[in-house]
Motif scaffolding. Sequence first.
Motif, PDB file in Angstrom:
ATOM      1  N   VAL A  64      39.322  41.378  49.392  1.00  0.00           N
ATOM      2  CA  VAL A  64      39.159  40.503  48.228  1.00  0.00           C
ATOM      3  C   VAL A  64      38.853  39.095  48.740  1.00  0.00           C
ATOM      4  O   VAL A  64      39.609  38.553  49.554  1.00  0.00           O
ATOM      5  CB  VAL A  64      40.444  40.486  47.357  1.00  0.00           C
ATOM      6  N   PRO A  65      37.721  38.522  48.295  1.00  0.00           N
ATOM      7  CA  PRO A  65      37.382  37.160  48.743  1.00  0.00           C
ATOM      8  C   PRO A  65      38.401  36.128  48.250  1.00  0.00           C
ATOM      9  O   PRO A  65      39.068  36.336  47.243  1.00  0.00           O
ATOM     10  CB  PRO A  65      36.020  36.905  48.094  1.00  0.00           C
ATOM     11  N   GLU A  66      38.477  35.036  48.999  1.00  0.00           N
ATOM     12  CA  GLU A  66      39.359  33.932  48.603  1.00  0.00           C
ATOM     13  C   GLU A  66      38.954  33.430  47.216  1.00  0.00           C
ATOM     14  O   GLU A  66      37.784  33.502  46.840  1.00  0.00           O
ATOM     15  CB  GLU A  66      39.271  32.796  49.620  1.00  0.00           C
ATOM     16  N   ASN A  67      39.909  32.923  46.461  1.00  0.00           N
ATOM     17  CA  ASN A  67      39.691  32.351  45.134  1.00  0.00           C
ATOM     18  C   ASN A  67      39.284  33.367  44.070  1.00  0.00           C
ATOM     19  O   ASN A  67      38.803  32.980  43.002  1.00  0.00           O
ATOM     20  CB  ASN A  67      38.666  31.208  45.163  1.00  0.00           C
ATOM     21  N   LEU A  68      39.414  34.664  44.356  1.00  0.00           N
ATOM     22  CA  LEU A  68      39.126  35.680  43.341  1.00  0.00           C
ATOM     23  C   LEU A  68      40.403  36.455  43.031  1.00  0.00           C
ATOM     24  O   LEU A  68      41.299  36.562  43.863  1.00  0.00           O
ATOM     25  CB  LEU A  68      38.038  36.648  43.803  1.00  0.00           C
ATOM     26  N   GLN A  69      40.458  37.016  41.834  1.00  0.00           N
ATOM     27  CA  GLN A  69      41.623  37.792  41.420  1.00  0.00           C
ATOM     28  C   GLN A  69      41.151  39.071  40.741  1.00  0.00           C
ATOM     29  O   GLN A  69      39.956  39.266  40.542  1.00  0.00           O
ATOM     30  CB  GLN A  69      42.500  36.974  40.485  1.00  0.00           C
ATOM     31  N   ALA A  70      42.091  39.926  40.354  1.00  0.00           N
ATOM     32  CA  ALA A  70      41.778  41.197  39.709  1.00  0.00           C
ATOM     33  C   ALA A  70      40.848  40.971  38.516  1.00  0.00           C
ATOM     34  O   ALA A  70      41.044  40.061  37.720  1.00  0.00           O
ATOM     35  CB  ALA A  70      43.060  41.887  39.262  1.00  0.00           C
TER      36      ALA A  70
END
Length: 120
Positions: free
Chosen positions: A84-90
């Motif tokens: 999961v890339p930084e600054n991203l969420q589900a």
Amino acid sequence: ESELSELCLWLRNEFGHGFQEDDGLNAFLQAVTASEVYENFLSVMFSEVSRQAGETVEVVVPPDLSPGDPFQVNYLGVRYDLHVPENLQAGDTFHVSVSLPPKLDLVSLFAVPDSFYGLD
């Protein structure tokens, strides 16, 4: 290698299928010299260049994952291990470049006759 290929090509051109009781020699010559057909060569090369160019796929971050967490995505039968890339969420989306799997059933450099495998 070059001399063997040239010899096989010469034998095929000189004698064609004129060998009596060849014990598979004709099938061998046809298989060894199959790549000499320029259209086969071009078809395989263009297909491989297109495959390696790949494409971009949109991926949705799975539920319950945080930045840096690993996860897997299956695309066209190939598994890709991602994080999961930084600054991203589900639920967020991001793009990933993937190489396409080879299409071996569609394009073949070697049109080997069934007799080569003893299937005739």
